[in-house]
Design an enzyme around this catalytic site. Structure first.
Site, PDB file in Angstrom:
ATOM      1  N   ARG A 119       0.770  -1.257   0.086  1.00 26.56           N
ATOM      2  CA  ARG A 119      -0.122  -0.026  -0.054  1.00 26.56           C
ATOM      3  C   ARG A 119       0.950   1.195  -0.143  1.00 26.56           C
ATOM      4  O   ARG A 119       0.170   2.243   0.522  1.00 26.56           O
ATOM      5  CB  ARG A 119      -0.848   0.022   1.168  1.00 26.56           C
ATOM      6  CG  ARG A 119      -2.115  -1.105   0.906  1.00 26.56           C
ATOM      7  CD  ARG A 119      -2.999  -1.233   2.207  1.00 26.56           C
ATOM      8  NE  ARG A 119      -3.930  -2.155   2.130  1.00 26.56           N
ATOM      9  CZ  ARG A 119      -3.711  -3.330   2.282  1.00 26.56           C
ATOM     10  NH1 ARG A 119      -2.704  -3.907   3.214  1.00 26.56           N
ATOM     11  NH2 ARG A 119      -4.864  -4.446   2.277  1.00 26.56           N
ATOM     12  N   LYS A 141       1.273  11.151 -10.451  1.00 25.43           N
ATOM     13  CA  LYS A 141       0.271  10.373 -11.211  1.00 25.43           C
ATOM     14  C   LYS A 141       1.092   9.026 -11.502  1.00 25.43           C
ATOM     15  O   LYS A 141       2.140   8.941 -12.247  1.00 25.43           O
ATOM     16  CB  LYS A 141      -0.250  11.067 -12.187  1.00 25.43           C
ATOM     17  CG  LYS A 141      -1.517  11.635 -12.172  1.00 25.43           C
ATOM     18  CD  LYS A 141      -2.020  12.180 -13.289  1.00 25.43           C
ATOM     19  CE  LYS A 141      -3.054  12.961 -13.124  1.00 25.43           C
ATOM     20  NZ  LYS A 141      -3.741  13.647 -14.360  1.00 25.43           N
ATOM     21  N   GLU A 183       4.571  19.059 -24.650  1.00 24.50           N
ATOM     22  CA  GLU A 183       4.143  19.190 -23.254  1.00 24.50           C
ATOM     23  C   GLU A 183       4.673  20.331 -22.744  1.00 24.50           C
ATOM     24  O   GLU A 183       4.129  21.276 -21.790  1.00 24.50           O
ATOM     25  CB  GLU A 183       4.569  18.081 -22.372  1.00 24.50           C
ATOM     26  CG  GLU A 183       3.726  16.819 -22.556  1.00 24.50           C
ATOM     27  CD  GLU A 183       2.504  16.756 -21.781  1.00 24.50           C
ATOM     28  OE1 GLU A 183       2.023  17.699 -21.363  1.00 24.50           O
ATOM     29  OE2 GLU A 183       1.848  15.688 -21.961  1.00 24.50           O
ATOM     30  N   LYS A 225       4.327  22.782 -13.925  1.00 28.94           N
ATOM     31  CA  LYS A 225       3.608  21.552 -13.194  1.00 28.94           C
ATOM     32  C   LYS A 225       3.815  21.527 -11.850  1.00 28.94           C
ATOM     33  O   LYS A 225       2.772  21.096 -10.909  1.00 28.94           O
ATOM     34  CB  LYS A 225       4.318  20.369 -13.608  1.00 28.94           C
ATOM     35  CG  LYS A 225       3.670  19.117 -13.478  1.00 28.94           C
ATOM     36  CD  LYS A 225       3.415  18.096 -14.362  1.00 28.94           C
ATOM     37  CE  LYS A 225       2.513  16.590 -13.994  1.00 28.94           C
ATOM     38  NZ  LYS A 225       2.559  15.801 -14.949  1.00 28.94           N
ATOM     39  N   GLU A 235      -6.187  15.819  -8.649  1.00 27.81           N
ATOM     40  CA  GLU A 235      -6.761  16.437  -9.551  1.00 27.81           C
ATOM     41  C   GLU A 235      -8.419  16.607  -9.280  1.00 27.81           C
ATOM     42  O   GLU A 235      -9.274  16.411 -10.052  1.00 27.81           O
ATOM     43  CB  GLU A 235      -6.843  15.536 -10.743  1.00 27.81           C
ATOM     44  CG  GLU A 235      -7.164  15.851 -12.291  1.00 27.81           C
ATOM     45  CD  GLU A 235      -6.571  15.117 -13.283  1.00 27.81           C
ATOM     46  OE1 GLU A 235      -6.020  15.379 -14.106  1.00 27.81           O
ATOM     47  OE2 GLU A 235      -7.265  13.980 -13.470  1.00 27.81           O
ATOM     48  N   ARG A 239      -5.489  21.351 -10.898  1.00 31.81           N
ATOM     49  CA  ARG A 239      -4.691  20.178 -11.702  1.00 31.81           C
ATOM     50  C   ARG A 239      -5.125  19.814 -13.214  1.00 31.81           C
ATOM     51  O   ARG A 239      -4.462  19.339 -14.100  1.00 31.81           O
ATOM     52  CB  ARG A 239      -4.532  18.797 -11.064  1.00 31.81           C
ATOM     53  CG  ARG A 239      -3.430  17.968 -11.682  1.00 31.81           C
ATOM     54  CD  ARG A 239      -2.954  17.068 -10.716  1.00 31.81           C
ATOM     55  NE  ARG A 239      -2.053  16.119 -11.240  1.00 31.81           N
ATOM     56  CZ  ARG A 239      -1.111  15.263 -10.766  1.00 31.81           C
ATOM     57  NH1 ARG A 239      -1.011  15.347  -9.299  1.00 31.81           N
ATOM     58  NH2 ARG A 239      -0.326  14.627 -11.179  1.00 31.81           N
ATOM     59  N   ASN A 243      -4.355  18.772 -18.378  1.00 29.06           N
ATOM     60  CA  ASN A 243      -5.082  17.998 -19.382  1.00 29.06           C
ATOM     61  C   ASN A 243      -5.357  18.630 -20.687  1.00 29.06           C
ATOM     62  O   ASN A 243      -6.045  18.134 -21.481  1.00 29.06           O
ATOM     63  CB  ASN A 243      -6.143  17.232 -18.778  1.00 29.06           C
ATOM     64  CG  ASN A 243      -5.761  16.010 -17.809  1.00 29.06           C
ATOM     65  OD1 ASN A 243      -5.017  15.333 -18.194  1.00 29.06           O
ATOM     66  ND2 ASN A 243      -6.514  16.239 -16.729  1.00 29.06           N
ATOM     67  N   HIS A 246      -5.190  16.786 -24.094  1.00 26.67           N
ATOM     68  CA  HIS A 246      -5.130  15.487 -23.841  1.00 26.67           C
ATOM     69  C   HIS A 246      -6.281  14.725 -24.174  1.00 26.67           C
ATOM     70  O   HIS A 246      -6.050  13.398 -24.195  1.00 26.67           O
ATOM     71  CB  HIS A 246      -4.490  15.320 -22.430  1.00 26.67           C
ATOM     72  CG  HIS A 246      -3.060  15.531 -22.202  1.00 26.67           C
ATOM     73  ND1 HIS A 246      -2.453  16.820 -22.548  1.00 26.67           N
ATOM     74  CD2 HIS A 246      -2.151  14.833 -21.776  1.00 26.67           C
ATOM     75  CE1 HIS A 246      -1.240  16.804 -22.374  1.00 26.67           C
ATOM     76  NE2 HIS A 246      -0.857  15.686 -22.004  1.00 26.67           N
ATOM     77  N   HIS A 250      -5.207  11.342 -26.002  1.00 22.22           N
ATOM     78  CA  HIS A 250      -5.250   9.977 -25.434  1.00 22.22           C
ATOM     79  C   HIS A 250      -6.090   9.263 -26.388  1.00 22.22           C
ATOM     80  O   HIS A 250      -5.908   7.874 -26.802  1.00 22.22           O
ATOM     81  CB  HIS A 250      -5.902  10.032 -23.988  1.00 22.22           C
ATOM     82  CG  HIS A 250      -4.861  10.521 -23.037  1.00 22.22           C
ATOM     83  ND1 HIS A 250      -5.090  10.786 -21.765  1.00 22.22           N
ATOM     84  CD2 HIS A 250      -3.651  10.770 -23.088  1.00 22.22           C
ATOM     85  CE1 HIS A 250      -4.183  11.167 -21.174  1.00 22.22           C
ATOM     86  NE2 HIS A 250      -3.338  11.200 -21.709  1.00 22.22           N
ATOM     87  N   HIS A 262       3.522   9.685 -27.449  1.00 22.77           N
ATOM     88  CA  HIS A 262       2.680  10.651 -26.447  1.00 22.77           C
ATOM     89  C   HIS A 262       2.727  12.196 -27.075  1.00 22.77           C
ATOM     90  O   HIS A 262       1.696  12.827 -27.316  1.00 22.77           O
ATOM     91  CB  HIS A 262       2.895  10.422 -25.157  1.00 22.77           C
ATOM     92  CG  HIS A 262       1.965  11.323 -24.196  1.00 22.77           C
ATOM     93  ND1 HIS A 262       0.634  11.088 -24.201  1.00 22.77           N
ATOM     94  CD2 HIS A 262       2.380  12.387 -23.408  1.00 22.77           C
ATOM     95  CE1 HIS A 262       0.222  12.040 -23.212  1.00 22.77           C
ATOM     96  NE2 HIS A 262       1.074  12.929 -22.829  1.00 22.77           N
TER      97      HIS A 262
END
Length: 358
Positions: A119, A141, A183, A225, A235, A239, A243, A246, A250, A262
């Site tokens: 965990r 992330k 990016e 960032k 998020e 945040r 995206n 994106h 994606h 990407h």
């Protein structure tokens, strides 16, 4: 050793992003008390992973090397499960750690392995691509791809620190370096216009890994960032602006079975998001057109197949920003002013796509 820049990322689990050259000897200091460290890397990065291992062993750490498949092909739950088996066999405890050496796919995977093992154990991404340095490695992330889509399975798990060793960029294929700049351009439009000015002054310098412009662009983008994720780890608010571009990107990656870079997909997605912003009455035409001009100057793609639209629209409907049947897009109201476009019509989406279709 080159001058080192440390960019802090705040929040409950604060850490530094370390930018410079010759940073291998910094790795052990980020993981005090970790008797065992697993180093995850693909075969093409065996040399760089070996240097990391040597630095850790020099500090008395026991190292377990775990070879993972290269790029997006290794970013799967099956690869993660194999890594967990190796950690179990080596007796890894909560005081031990994971180091992921590679680009964004490798650090996403390594972070998820660390997040789920017991965990949550400490981890450090050693990013070897420009894309990874400015995006995947920063922000906590982590995740894997599934048949349902990219990054739909994962966890928020901040690293103990991030190493951006610019030496890695010297041997990076030029197309990979350029793709990573998408990016960076995104950060320019959503928050830091100085990025755009720097690229426009000399696009060639922006693609020279040995020159000062690339380092400045990386530091600009990392600061953007860091500022965003430091106040919104999971998020739940601001945040989401990261995206920008994106949602379509994606979808392109999914339709292409993750064979597209990407950054190349993000480049098309940025132009699409800008045109969508303009057609929705939010963004002026010159700023929308500036997206295509800058990305083209860098040699990045700005169009995609018109015939793919039905598949792309279907893929976007499972985007993580969607709410029920409503698509949501990050859009611009002006340069460095973001907002959400909630539930745009299919006609508007198709009209925007026509501007990036070939």
């Amino acid at each position: 050793m080159d001058e080192i820049t440390r960019i802090p990322v705040g929040g409950e689990q604060a850490y530094d992003v370390v930018v410079g050259r010759g940073l291998t000897d910094q790795i052990a200091a980020l993981l005090p008390g970790a008797d065992r460290v697993a180093v995850l890397a693909s075969a093409p990065l065996a040399g760089r992973a070996g240097a990391v291992e040597a630095a850790l062993r020099a500090e008395g750490r026991a190292v377990t090397r775990i070879e993972i498949p290269d790029a997006e092909s290794g970013k799967t739950i099956e690869t993660a499960a194999a890594c967990w088996d190796r950690l179990g066999a080596a007796g890894f405890t909560r005081s031990d750690a994971v180091v992921a050496v590679g680009g964004g796919a490798a650090t996403d995977l390594g972070g998820y392995v660390a997040a789920a093992w017991l965990r949550g154990v400490r981890w450090v991404p050693v990013s070897t691509s420009l894309l990874g340095m400015v995006d995947a490695a920063v922000g906590g992330k982590t995740g894997v791809n599934t048949a349902a889509g990219k990054n739909l399975v994962g966890a928020f798990h901040p690293p103990a620190g991030v190493l951006c060793d610019l030496d890695s960029l010297d041997s990076l294929p030029p197309a990979d370096l350029t793709a990573g700049l998408a990016e960076v351009v995104k950060c320019g439009f959503i928050a830091e216009p100085a990025i755009l000015d720097l690229i426009e002054r000399d696009p060639a310098a922006a693609t020279d890994p040995a020159g000062p412009a690339v380092r400045r662009l990386i530091e600009y983008a990392v600061r953007v960032k860091a500022d965003v994720v430091g106040g919104d780890l999971k998020e739940s608010g601001r945040r989401e602006i990261l995206n920008y571009g994106h949602t379509l990107a994606h979808a392109i990656e999914k339709v292409e079975h993750y064979t597209w870079r990407h950054g190349d997909a993000v480049s098309v997605g940025l132009v699409y998001a800008a045109q969508l912003s303009h057609l929705a009455g939010r963004l002026d035409r010159p700023t929308a057109d500036r997206h295509r001009a800058i990305l083209t100057a860098l040699g990045l793609p700005t169009t995609y197949s018109a015939a793919a639209w039905p598949d792309l629209l279907a893929a976007m409907r499972v985007d993580k920003k969607a709410r029920g049947s409503r698509l949501r897009f990050i859009v611009l109201d002006a340069l460095a002013e973001t907002d959400v476009l909630d539930g745009p019509s299919d006609d508007l989406l198709a009209e925007a796509f026509a501007t990036v279709s070939d």
